[in-house]
Design an enzyme around this catalytic site. Structure first.
Site, PDB file in Angstrom:
ATOM      1  N   GLN A 228       0.830  -1.205   0.000  1.00 23.29           N
ATOM      2  CA  GLN A 228       0.000   0.000   0.000  1.00 23.29           C
ATOM      3  C   GLN A 228       0.866   1.258   0.000  1.00 23.29           C
ATOM      4  OE1 GLN A 228      -2.930  -2.259   3.136  1.00 23.29           O
ATOM      5  NE2 GLN A 228      -3.327  -0.080   2.938  1.00 23.29           N
ATOM      6  N   ARG A 375      -8.497  -1.087   8.516  1.00 25.13           N
ATOM      7  CA  ARG A 375      -9.530  -0.075   8.252  1.00 25.13           C
ATOM      8  C   ARG A 375      -9.660   0.844   9.463  1.00 25.13           C
ATOM      9  NH1 ARG A 375     -14.423  -1.355   4.025  1.00 25.13           N
ATOM     10  NH2 ARG A 375     -14.129   0.589   2.954  1.00 25.13           N
ATOM     11  N   CYS A 376      -8.528   1.431   9.835  1.00 27.01           N
ATOM     12  CA  CYS A 376      -8.427   2.089  11.125  1.00 27.01           C
ATOM     13  C   CYS A 376      -7.222   3.017  11.079  1.00 27.01           C
ATOM     14  CB  CYS A 376      -8.221   0.990  12.173  1.00 27.01           C
ATOM     15  SG  CYS A 376      -7.681   1.552  13.784  1.00 27.01           S
ATOM     16  N   GLU A 745     -12.565   4.565   6.030  1.00 29.16           N
ATOM     17  CA  GLU A 745     -12.590   3.733   7.234  1.00 29.16           C
ATOM     18  C   GLU A 745     -13.830   3.912   8.098  1.00 29.16           C
ATOM     19  OE1 GLU A 745      -7.781   4.047   7.969  1.00 29.16           O
ATOM     20  OE2 GLU A 745      -9.156   5.143   9.233  1.00 29.16           O
TER      21      GLU A 745
HETATM   22  N1  PCD Z   1     -15.047  12.995   0.432  1.00 25.69           N
HETATM   23  C1  PCD Z   1     -14.654  11.932  -0.280  1.00 25.69           C
HETATM   24  C2  PCD Z   1     -13.784  11.002   0.327  1.00 25.69           C
HETATM   25  C3  PCD Z   1     -13.383   9.912  -0.423  1.00 25.69           C
HETATM   26  N2  PCD Z   1     -13.825   9.738  -1.679  1.00 25.69           N
HETATM   27  C4  PCD Z   1     -13.393   8.539  -2.433  1.00 25.69           C
HETATM   28  O1  PCD Z   1     -13.566   7.380  -1.671  1.00 25.69           O
HETATM   29  C5  PCD Z   1     -12.410   6.548  -1.771  1.00 25.69           C
HETATM   30  C6  PCD Z   1     -11.678   6.384  -0.389  1.00 25.69           C
HETATM   31  O2  PCD Z   1     -11.057   7.597  -0.065  1.00 25.69           O
HETATM   32  P1  PCD Z   1     -10.334   7.906   1.299  1.00 25.69           P
HETATM   33  O3  PCD Z   1     -11.313   7.972   2.412  1.00 25.69           O
HETATM   34  O4  PCD Z   1      -9.466   9.089   1.092  1.00 25.69           O
HETATM   35  O5  PCD Z   1      -9.441   6.618   1.604  1.00 25.69           O
HETATM   36  P2  PCD Z   1      -8.132   6.125   0.805  1.00 25.69           P
HETATM   37  O6  PCD Z   1      -6.930   6.661   1.482  1.00 25.69           O
HETATM   38  O7  PCD Z   1      -8.295   6.299  -0.630  1.00 25.69           O
HETATM   39  O8  PCD Z   1      -8.253   4.574   1.072  1.00 25.69           O
HETATM   40  C7  PCD Z   1      -7.792   3.986   2.271  1.00 25.69           C
HETATM   41  C8  PCD Z   1      -8.970   3.264   2.967  1.00 25.69           C
HETATM   42  O9  PCD Z   1      -9.723   2.536   1.998  1.00 25.69           O
HETATM   43  C9  PCD Z   1     -10.689   1.611   2.531  1.00 25.69           C
HETATM   44  N3  PCD Z   1     -11.521   1.149   1.492  1.00 25.69           N
HETATM   45  C10 PCD Z   1     -11.103   0.095   0.677  1.00 25.69           C
HETATM   46  N4  PCD Z   1     -11.814  -0.182  -0.429  1.00 25.69           N
HETATM   47  C11 PCD Z   1     -11.419  -1.196  -1.205  1.00 25.69           C
HETATM   48  N5  PCD Z   1     -12.172  -1.501  -2.291  1.00 25.69           N
HETATM   49  N6  PCD Z   1     -10.295  -1.930  -0.939  1.00 25.69           N
HETATM   50  C12 PCD Z   1      -9.542  -1.667   0.143  1.00 25.69           C
HETATM   51  O10 PCD Z   1      -8.455  -2.365   0.367  1.00 25.69           O
HETATM   52  C13 PCD Z   1      -9.944  -0.646   1.019  1.00 25.69           C
HETATM   53  N7  PCD Z   1      -9.237  -0.360   2.182  1.00 25.69           N
HETATM   54  C14 PCD Z   1      -9.884   0.456   3.173  1.00 25.69           C
HETATM   55  C15 PCD Z   1      -8.853   1.054   4.089  1.00 25.69           C
HETATM   56  S1  PCD Z   1      -8.216   0.061   5.280  1.00 25.69           S
HETATM   57 MO1  PCD Z   1      -6.293   1.129   6.137  1.00 25.69          MO
HETATM   58  O11 PCD Z   1      -5.117   0.605   5.071  1.00 25.69           O
HETATM   59  O12 PCD Z   1      -6.181  -0.236   7.294  1.00 25.69           O
HETATM   60  O13 PCD Z   1      -5.406   2.168   7.295  1.00 25.69           O
HETATM   61  S2  PCD Z   1      -7.412   2.957   5.159  1.00 25.69           S
HETATM   62  C16 PCD Z   1      -8.443   2.346   4.025  1.00 25.69           C
HETATM   63  C17 PCD Z   1     -11.481   7.182  -2.798  1.00 25.69           C
HETATM   64  O14 PCD Z   1     -11.724   6.640  -4.047  1.00 25.69           O
HETATM   65  C18 PCD Z   1     -11.920   8.656  -2.764  1.00 25.69           C
HETATM   66  O15 PCD Z   1     -11.611   9.326  -3.857  1.00 25.69           O
HETATM   67  C19 PCD Z   1     -14.681  10.651  -2.275  1.00 25.69           C
HETATM   68  O16 PCD Z   1     -15.093  10.463  -3.416  1.00 25.69           O
HETATM   69  N8  PCD Z   1     -15.084  11.747  -1.551  1.00 25.69           N
HETATM   70 CU   LIG Z   2      -6.826  -0.028  15.208  1.00 28.08          CU
END
Ligand code: PCD
Ligand SMILES: [Cu+]
Length: 799
Positions: A228, A375-376, A745
């Site tokens: 990433q 997702r935090c 997130e």
């Molecule tokens: N106001 C607003 C905001 C936002 N947007 C859109 O929506 C989306 C998102 O953004 P953002 O909130 O700025 O975020 P980014 O930086 O781009 O991304 C990151 C995130 O992203 C979520 N979501 C998702 N989806 C998918 N399909 N796959 C994936 O893997 C994933 N991963 C998950 C996670 S775990 Mo961490 O890494 O744990 O810290 S952190 C995270 C992009 O397309 C944009 O452009 C719009 O339209 N408007």
């Molecule tokens: Cu966390």
């Protein structure tokens, strides 16, 4: 305005600008099976690597015999920790300033740890090679619970670290202890809650993997990998392998979901690189599903004990809590803040809380490294979950309706900018409005009546609310860095002579849709149709330096850079327009896609005509070309707000609970692509539902990982996932050039508490205060049967 100007005015939505629910351009290849993932990469002469993992959680390695593996035809290399040590690569630094074993030399410290690897002509031979390696282990007692790890007699897991005599990984505190103590002395009611946020796993569909290719002639290293954050990886490889950056090229091709799982540097990547250097051939490593579930990217695993000091009218006077985190065997959190525990102190940021105090400790245990920000934005998921579970419990304790209790404490619109007791500055939002909209949408009062009616017939209905603001967009250069590199991000835009363009950023999409939305920002700023803008990310040789995509930071940071670079292009185009229209720059006005003469609006030139002039008809002394770049250092985090409300029915006979309705109100500022934003919210809610309901991965007292397969760790499908009703409030971010806030997130962060609060509400007459996630039917059943809380914490061994 004359008719002439009206007819040339571009329709922003039609050209795919901001606000257009433009179809995702990347889907054209994804849904046709034409994406190009790491496993699709095949290089001439490529070999395959497999990893031998430890079957036990804690043991001293007495010997490793690789002779049988070397005898298998087709095996090219068997790599052990000892061999890696000769290259100074048995250990590597982590992004949290700890060290982590690449291949174990002295001890194994968790089940699934990398012990050796085999490179062969095909992956099956490599797997056979792994099975032919004989390792003699001398078992040691394993610890899978951080509180036991902190006990005096606990075996020291990190005896490799000089001076480490216990399992303390870090301890940390923030806030004003004395003021908080005073608040508790003055409280009419004190409400307490303890809970465990279980280990969970991001579990992207695509596992981790790499194709490393070291060219012995040029000494250049190219690595295709599932990351990433390609530039961070390049910096880390440069450090660890002692190669100069210009000889390293990291390419992150299509990624089949990241979710934080693909931020850290894993031993598998390092081994693939080392094997390629040793063999002078491309080496491919593709992790299997159990490898992914057992060894990479665990999240959460955090214990909370906390309390709220309350006035009898429901106003919060203070908050304090302690958190123990289970870091696993190595402290390898990939988080860029200067705070050991990430942004856990963003807890209670949406409430007007005068004072607070937080203490936290991290412990080493015999588990895979934890603490990935699934997702935090770095422990905010845990923080918001605890916050909203405690809010629900406190409403009961203070005798207020949970919606009313929140309403009395939410930060009001006229309080912004608002400084939280832990030092954050929240800058915008309409919290009450979101809450009211949510309550109205779910039919709150009606539901309460229905619930009472149903109770008379023995049915258990429940409603759960979760409101929160989340810090998204790490982060400003004062407070955030990785390996000393600040957390800005970047964009580079090249407009070709015909007015088509290529845009590159330092972010890296993993499914979020950047190829679609970044082009929309260019369309918004320049009037170049989004379809004319190609977006490219993920190749360190071509992309401008950036810190990658996680923490929902791409829109707040890279997205802002896209706007800024477009504005630089527009500034140059304005000069070209003045030249073409033979007037001075001051006499020129801009409307989407076109400059015109203020006094004669019908006289104008399009952005495309300006582009052509940049290459064929520039004024004397002007540098040709129409391209530029921008680096953006955000002044603050962005603070989206969300209100999630869930209703459930619990079956008292079986403990099974069904979701009746889910209402979500999200305010993420200006939405670039409303359809994508809705998809992001639905995805996050799906994960929230899964975490609260079905995802079970834990450890037995010997440190065996239980549930590291898709029979136990369930991925929600469309079949069991409830429907979501989405609503929207828009409070533009005051410092983002487009007014946008992050959103990716939010629903996974705020969602889980809404589901659990709903179940707990359905059990409100039983006296049970807490059931740990996943709130499995047997736990609900047990709670109803015993009237006791149900803990999900891993066992403490007593031998
Ligand atoms: N106001 C607003 C905001 C936002 N947007 C859109 O929506 C989306 C998102 O953004 P953002 O909130 O700025 O975020 P980014 O930086 O781009 O991304 C990151 C995130 O992203 C979520 N979501 C998702 N989806 C998918 N399909 N796959 C994936 O893997 C994933 N991963 C998950 C996670 S775990 Mo961490 O890494 O744990 O810290 S952190 C995270 C992009 O397309 C944009 O452009 C719009 O339209 N408007
Ligand atoms: Cu966390």
């Amino acid at each position: 305005m004359s008719e002439a100007t009206n007819s040339t005015q571009l329709d922003e939505v039609r050209i795919g600008g901001i606000g257009a629910s433009r179809k995702r351009v990347e889907d054209a290849r994804f849904i046709r099976g034409r994406g190009s993932y790491v496993d699709d990469i095949t290089l001439p002469g490529m070999l395959h690597m497999e990893i031998l993992r430890s079957p036990v959680a804690h043991a001293r390695i007495k010997s490793i015999d690789t002779s049988k593996a070397w005898e298998i035809p087709g095996v090219r290399l068997v790599l052990t920790g000892e061999m890696a040590a000769q290259r100074n690569l048995a250990w590597m630094p982590t992004l949290s300033y700890d060290t982590q074993a690449v291949l174990a030399t002295d001890k194994v410290r968790f089940q699934g740890q990398e012990v050796a690897c085999v490179v062969a002509d095909d992956p099956y031979i490599a797997k056979d090679g792994c099975e032919a390696i004989v390792v003699e282990y001398e078992p040691l007692p394993a610890v899978v619970n951080p509180r036991q790890a902190m006990a005096e007699d606990a075996p020291v897991i990190r005896d490799d670290k000089e001076g480490q005599t216990d399992n303390l990984c870090y301890s940390w505190e923030v806030g004003d202890k004395e003021a908080t103590d005073r608040a508790f002395e003055q409280a009419d009611v004190i409400s307490r809650l303890s809970l465990h946020y279980p280990r969970s796993h991001p579990s992207p569909i695509e596992n981790c993997g790499a194709v490393a290719s070291f060219d012995q002639a040029t000494e250049n290293l190219t690595v295709y990998m599932t990351t990433q954050a390609p530039h961070i990886i390049r910096a880390a490889v440069a450090l660890v392998a002692e190669l100069p950056e210009h000889m390293i090229r990291i390419i992150s091709p299509d990624i089949g979901g990241g979710f934080g799982n693909k931020v850290p540097v894993y031993p598998g990547y390092v081994c693939a690189i080392l094997c390629s250097i040793l063999l002078g051939k491309p080496v491919k490593w593709i992790e299997d599903k159990s490898g992914n579930l057992i060894s990479t990217g665990f999240a959460r695993d955090m214990y909370f004990d906390g309390e709220l000091a309350l006035r009898s009218d429901g106003r919060i006077l203070g908050v304090r809590f302690h958190a123990d985190t289970d870091q696993g065997a190595f402290f390898s959190d990939a988080q860029p803040s200067k705070f050991k525990i990430g942004l856990v102190h963003s807890a209670f940021a949406c409430y007007d809380v005068p004072t607070g105090h937080i203490t936290a400790r991290g412990a080493y245990t015999n588990k895979a490294p934890g603490g990935v920000a699934y997702r935090c934005s770095f422990r905010v998921t845990e923080a918001m979950f605890f916050q909203e579970r405690l809010m629900a419990a406190a409403a009961v304790d203070v005798g207020l309706d949970p919606a009313e209790f929140r309403r009395r404490n939410l930060v009001r619109d006229d309080q912004f900018p608002y400084r939280t007791p832990f030092g954050f500055l929240t800058d915008s939002g309409q919290y009450q409005k979101c809450l009211d909209l949510g309550l109205e949408a779910i039919g709150y009062d009606q539901f309460l009546e229905d619930k009472e009616e149903a109770a008379k017939r023995g049915r258990r209905l429940g409603i759960g609310i979760s409101t929160m603001t989340e810090p998204l967009g790490a982060g400003n250069s004062r407070e955030y860095d990785i390996l000393g590199i600040k957390m800005f991000d970047s964009a580079e835009l090249r407009v070709h002579p015909t007015g088509k363009a290529i845009l590159r950023t330092g972010a890296k999409t993993q499914g979020q849709g950047h190829e679609t939305t970044w082009a929309q920002i260019v369309a918004h700023e320049l009037g170049i149709p989004a379809a004319d803008v190609l977006v490219e990310e993920g190749d360190t040789d071509t992309a401008p330096f950036g810190m990658g995509t996680y923490a929902s930071r791409s829109t707040p940071v890279a997205g802002a850079a896209v706007a800024m670079v477009s504005r630089k292009i527009r500034a140059k185009a304005r000069k070209l327009a003045a030249h073409l229209l033979e007037v001075s720059e001051e006499d020129i006005e801009w409307e989407l896609g076109r400059f015109y003469v203020r006094s004669a609006p019908a006289r104008g030139v399009s952005i495309q005509e300006c582009a052509a002039a940049a290459y064929g008809n520039m004024p004397d002394g002007m540098e040709p070309g129409l391209e530029n770049n921008a680096y953006y250092d955000p002044p603050n985090l962005t603070w989206p707000f969300a209100c999630y409300i869930v209703t459930v029915e619990v079956d008292p006979e079986s403990g099974v609970w069904d979701v009746l309705r889910v209402v979500a109100v999200d305010d993420c500022g200006v939405r670039i692509n409303p359809m994508i934003v809705e998809g992001q919210i639905m995805g996050g809610l799906t994960e929230a539902y899964a975490m609260s309901n079905m995802q079970f991965i834990t450890f037995d007292a010997d440190g065996n990982c239980v549930g590291s397969n898709y029979m136990d760790y369930l991925l929600p499908t469309a079949w069991e996932t409830p429907g979501f009703e989405l609503h929207e409030v828009t409070t533009p971010c005051p410092h983002h050039p487009l007014g946008a806030k992050g959103v990716g997130e939010c629903a996974a962060v705020g969602g889980p508490a809404a589901f659990v609060n709903a179940v707990m509400d359905a059990l409100s007459d039983t006296g049970v205060r807490n059931i740990d996630m996943p709130v499995l039917p047997d736990r609900v059943w047990e709670a109803i049967a015993t009237g006791q809380d149900v803990s999900g914490a891993p066992p403490v061994r007593n031998d």
